[in-house]
Design a protein around this motif. Structure first.
Motif, PDB file in Angstrom:
ATOM      1  N   THR A  99       0.821  -1.204   0.000  1.00  0.00           N
ATOM      2  CA  THR A  99       0.000   0.000   0.000  1.00  0.00           C
ATOM      3  C   THR A  99       0.855   1.254   0.000  1.00  0.00           C
ATOM      4  O   THR A  99       0.754   2.088   0.892  1.00  0.00           O
ATOM      5  CB  THR A  99      -0.929   0.008   1.230  1.00  0.00           C
ATOM      6  OG1 THR A  99      -0.113  -0.101   2.409  1.00  0.00           O
ATOM      7  CG2 THR A  99      -1.917  -1.128   1.193  1.00  0.00           C
ATOM      8  N   GLU A 148       7.573  -3.365  -7.460  1.00  0.00           N
ATOM      9  CA  GLU A 148       6.145  -3.178  -7.181  1.00  0.00           C
ATOM     10  C   GLU A 148       5.876  -1.794  -6.578  1.00  0.00           C
ATOM     11  O   GLU A 148       4.865  -1.151  -6.890  1.00  0.00           O
ATOM     12  CB  GLU A 148       5.662  -4.272  -6.223  1.00  0.00           C
ATOM     13  CG  GLU A 148       5.600  -5.650  -6.863  1.00  0.00           C
ATOM     14  CD  GLU A 148       5.333  -6.733  -5.831  1.00  0.00           C
ATOM     15  OE1 GLU A 148       5.084  -6.390  -4.652  1.00  0.00           O
ATOM     16  OE2 GLU A 148       5.380  -7.920  -6.201  1.00  0.00           O
ATOM     17  N   HIS A 149       6.768  -1.346  -5.714  1.00  0.00           N
ATOM     18  CA  HIS A 149       6.601  -0.035  -5.081  1.00  0.00           C
ATOM     19  C   HIS A 149       6.611   1.072  -6.132  1.00  0.00           C
ATOM     20  O   HIS A 149       5.731   1.954  -6.139  1.00  0.00           O
ATOM     21  CB  HIS A 149       7.729   0.180  -4.075  1.00  0.00           C
ATOM     22  CG  HIS A 149       7.554   1.374  -3.189  1.00  0.00           C
ATOM     23  ND1 HIS A 149       7.825   2.654  -3.607  1.00  0.00           N
ATOM     24  CD2 HIS A 149       7.143   1.480  -1.904  1.00  0.00           C
ATOM     25  CE1 HIS A 149       7.591   3.490  -2.621  1.00  0.00           C
ATOM     26  NE2 HIS A 149       7.175   2.812  -1.576  1.00  0.00           N
ATOM     27  N   ALA A 152       3.439   0.919  -8.389  1.00  0.00           N
ATOM     28  CA  ALA A 152       2.242   1.391  -7.699  1.00  0.00           C
ATOM     29  C   ALA A 152       2.191   2.909  -7.634  1.00  0.00           C
ATOM     30  O   ALA A 152       1.110   3.504  -7.596  1.00  0.00           O
ATOM     31  CB  ALA A 152       2.180   0.798  -6.296  1.00  0.00           C
TER      32      ALA A 152
END
Length: 277
Positions: A99, A148-149, A152
Motif C-alpha cells: 500500500t 512493485e513499489h 504502484a
C-alpha cells in the motif's frame, strides 16, 4: 546453549551457523519448539577487498540514485564508514510494499529497501527509515518489492545503489536489471573465515540438525568436516541447497521460506519427519 521448552524438537540439538546477534529470532523460535540451540559462526564480515574505495565513491554521489537496496545488516557499518549521511528521523517504521502512497517518497528522492527486519533495524539505528521491506527476506523478493513499489506510484525504473558482499549472488541485480533498473553493484564487505572452537565443531558434527543460510557458510562447513557429519543439514534458500549438493554432501532439507517459522518447520521435518502444522 539456550534453555529449551517442550515441543516437537524436545531433546534435539540444533546448530545455527550464524553469529548470536544475527540469529536471535530463529534461536527463539527453535527454542520454543523444544530444541537446544547453539550458534556456530564460521565467518564474519570484514573490509572490502578495495578497502572501501568504491563504496566511498558511490556514497559521495548518493544523489544520482533513486534507491539504496541493502541485502544484509553487515552492509550498514561500511555505508556509515563510507560517509552515508543521516537524512531521516531515527525510529521510522517501514512502509508496506502493498500500500505505497506518495507520502512514502522522501523529499530527498532516495528510497531505501531492506531485505529483512534485522537489516531494517540496522538502517534505523544509522538514521535511515526503510521504505520497502519484502514479505520474505531474500534478495529476489527485495528486487520484486522495489519494482512493485515504483509501479504502484507510477514511477519508471531508476538507478539503484546495491552495497553487497564480495561474491554475493545475482538475484538482486538480475531481478532489478531485468525490469530496467540501472543497478550499481558495489562490494561493501567481504566475508572472512572464523576459526571456531574444536569442541563446537565436534558438537555440530554430532548434532541432530545444522542450519546453513548461505553457500559460503556451506563451503566453510565442508572444510570443517561438518557437512558430512551425523547432523541433518537444513538449507535456507535454493542457492544454499545447490552449494551443498555441489560439495558432495547428501541432499539437505530446504526451508520453504526464510522466516524463523519456516526454518523451524524444516528442522522439525529433518529431525522427526513430521513438519509443524
Amino acid at each position: 546453549m539456550t534453555t529449551a521448552t517442550r515441543g516437537p524438537l524436545t531433546g534435539r540439538q540444533v546448530v545455527v551457523c550464524r553469529r548470536p546477534d544475527d540469529a536471535e529470532a530463529l534461536t527463539d523460535r527453535l527454542q520454543r519448539a523444544g530444541a537446544h540451540v547453539r550458534c556456530l559462526p564460521v565467518q564474519a564480515p570484514g573490509p572490502a577487498t578495495d578497502g572501501g574505495a568504491a563504496l566511498r565513491h558511490a556514497v559521495a554521489r548518493l544523489d544520482r540514485y533513486r534507491w539504496l537496496a541493502v541485502t544484509s545488516a553487515a552492509a550498514v557499518d561500511p555505508l556509515i564508514t563510507a560517509g552515508l549521511p543521516v537524512r531521516r528521523p531515527v525510529g521510522g517504521v517501514a512502509s508496506s510494499t502493498l500500500t505505497p502512497s506518495p507520502s512514502a517518497v522522501p523529499e530527498d528522492g532516495l528510497l531505501v529497501g531492506a531485505v529483512g527486519p534485522a537489516t531494517a533495524a540496522a538502517l534505523d539505528r544509522a538514521g535511515w527509515r526503510t521504505d520497502v521491506l519484502p514479505p520474505q527476506a531474500t534478495a529476489a523478493d527485495l528486487a520484486r518489492a522495489v519494482i512493485e513499489h515504483d509501479r504502484a506510484l507510477g514511477r519508471s525504473p531508476g538507478a539503484v545503489l546495491a552495497p553487497l558482499a564480495a561474491g554475493a549472488g545475482p538475484d538482486l541485480t538480475a531481478g532489478l536489471g531485468a525490469a530496467g533498473y540501472d543497478v550499481e553493484r558495489i562490494e561493501a564487505y567481504a566475508m572472512a573465515a572464523v576459526i571456531p572452537d574444536v569442541a563446537d565443531v565436534d558438537h555440530a558434527r554430532r548434532a541432530d540438525a545444522v542450519v546453513v543460510a548461505a553457500p559460503s557458510v556451506a563451503r566453510r562447513l565442508a572444510e570443517l568436516g561438518v557437512l558430512n557429519g551425523g547432523a541433518r543439514i537444513v538449507a535456507i534458500g535454493p542457492r544454499t541447497t545447490s552449494a551443498i549438493l555441489a560439495l558432495g554432501a547428501r541432499p539437505p532439507v530446504e526451508a520453504a521460506a526464510t522466516d524463523p517459522e519456516a526454518v523451524t518447520n524444516a528442522v522439525v521435518a529433518a529431525t522427526t519427519g513430521t513438519p509443524l502444522v
